[in-house]
Enzyme design. Structure first.
Site, PDB file in Angstrom:
ATOM      1  CB  SER A  24      -1.028  -0.082   1.146  1.00  0.00           C
ATOM      2  OG  SER A  24      -1.818   1.024   1.112  1.00  0.00           O
ATOM      3  CG  ASP A  44      -6.382  -3.372  -3.786  1.00  0.00           C
ATOM      4  OD1 ASP A  44      -7.152  -2.592  -3.545  1.00  0.00           O
ATOM      5  OD2 ASP A  44      -5.028  -3.323  -3.670  1.00  0.00           O
ATOM      6  CG  HIS A  53      -5.744  -2.020  -0.109  1.00  0.00           C
ATOM      7  ND1 HIS A  53      -4.897  -2.125  -0.966  1.00  0.00           N
ATOM      8  CD2 HIS A  53      -5.313  -1.423   0.864  1.00  0.00           C
ATOM      9  CE1 HIS A  53      -3.803  -1.176  -0.881  1.00  0.00           C
ATOM     10  NE2 HIS A  53      -4.066  -0.890   0.553  1.00  0.00           N
TER      11      HIS A  53
END
EC number: 2.3.1.46
Length: 404
Positions: free
Chosen positions: A179, A344, A377
């Site tokens: 991320s 995601d 995610h």
């Protein structure tokens, strides 16, 4: 999982054959457990020049390490953290808190601490011990609050480089992150091309989309409109903008989960046996979001949330090259592992493919894995056999390169 690469493949067979055997590091605990870890506070007296033109004069960074640095300091791996994480990557603190990537880092795990020396650094502006809005301003002795300068991914990378200097590490075997951490890893490869051999970017993006910036703006607005925010100086009022933080976390958490995952976890299940015709919690998903929001508001700092989401917004290495990511990555020298997850939608696989294409356009070595995992995610934080096998196989290659 799809492999697209300009170097020899990390195949499924490689992943299956990657060495998973490791001796027990500490007697009396599982062979793959790091065990109790104690963080270190590093102080840096030299001012850090920030991208916005200001400086931070004298600052602390919280650091945690796992494994042993070898004699030539070639086996170091830097793990960069995401929005609400910290230096506590793996192992257990005295109070029982387990590291946020403990399933990834440890003896015999994909990033094997029997072979690699792993470093976690809490970024400037965070609220877990490194200098940030909660820290005393050197001139006033009062918390920085809203006076803490806006920091960027590039500022964090420059600060992390000083941590590497402190350890005498000239070149990392790898810099890795998921991320926002993946953005830092990418920035490392562009800002310090000679200081890392490999760059591992997981569930990330070379820049935020307009939609992602919009989500961050709504979350910040929730905090800024909380009456307890007091312009960022709520510490002096002995209050905390928990209502705003709570809503911000709820918004963010929705984007971390896939529709498929939310349907499987909650569906339309009611909290009670029947509807109550009220605006209180009616559905299980509402209860879950409120719980996550309440928990987050207890431990996280609102000013830190504002800073980190803004750093996310600003990251765009292609901007200085007329929007061309291909030109932005032209001078990098690292080999790359890029991993995305099909469900995601926060940082969709298309964003990872954009990075992969830019790297391949420059004939840089890159391995790409696209994992069909249902968890959105957040999948980068969870155990998935295919995902972990890919990372394990890639680190096996790194270990062979450096003789670890």
């Amino acid at each position: 999982m799809t492999d697209i690469q300009a170097d020899p493949a990390v195949t499924a067979a490689d992943a299956a054959q990657a060495d998973t055997s490791s001796p027990t590091a500490h007697q009396g605990k599982p062979a793959n457990a790091i065990g109790l870890v104690v963080p270190e506070r590093m102080h840096f007296a030299e001012p850090l020049q920030l991208r916005n033109g200001s400086q931070i004069c004298g600052y602390d960074l919280m650091v945690e390490t796992y494994g042993t640095l070898n004699a030539d300091r070639s086996n170091a791996v830097l793990i960069c953290h995401a929005l609400n994480a910290s230096h506590h990557v793996a192992g257990v603190h005295a109070e029982g808190e387990v590291g946020w990537w403990d399933n990834m880092v440890g003896p015999g795990k994909p990033v094997d601490t029997n072979r690699f020396f792993v470093i976690g650094v809490n970024n400037l502006g965070s609220c877990f011990g490194s200098t940030g809005p909660m820290s005393p301003h050197p001139e006033t002795g009062l918390p920085y609050g809203a006076r803490f300068p806006v920091v960027t991914v590039e500022d964090w990378v420059n600060a992390q480089a000083r941590v590497a200097d402190r350890f005498g590490i000239e070149q990392f075997a790898a810099v890795m992150g998921g991320s926002l951490g993946g953005m830092q890893a990418l920035a490392w490869s562009l800002m310090y091309p000679d200081r890392l051999r490999h760059c591992v970017v997981v569930a990330s993006t070379p820049k935020l989309s307009a939609q992602n910036i919009a989500f961050n703006e709504v979350a910040r607005s929730a905090i800024l409109s909380d009456p307890d925010f007091h312009g960022g100086d709520y510490y002096a009022h002995n209050v905390k903008p928990k209502r705003g933080l709570r809503v911000a976390r709820m918004i963010g958490h929705i984007t971390y989960l896939s529709d498929e995952d939310m349907a499987a976890k909650f569906g339309r299940e009611l909290k009670a046996e029947d509807i109550r015709f009220s605006f209180d919690v009616e559905f299980q998903v509402e209860s879950y979001l409120r719980y996550q929001g309440d928990k987050f508001a207890e431990y996280f700092d609102a000013n830190t949330y504002l800073l980190i989401t803004r750093a996310l917004d600003y990251f765009d290495p292609a901007l200085a090259y007329g929007g061309s990511l291909t030109k932005a990555v032209a001078h990098t020298k690292a080999s790359y592992l890029v991993v995305s997850f099909m469900t995601d939608w926060r940082f969709a696989p298309a964003r990872s493919r954009e990075l992969v294409k830019a790297l391949l356009d420059n004939k840089h070595p890159v391995t790409y894995g696209e994992i069909d995992a249902p968890h959105g995610h957040d999948a980068f934080l969870l155990e998935d056999a295919r995902y972990h096998a890919l990372v394990r196989a890639y680190y096996e290659r790194i270990a062979q390169e450096i003789g670890a």
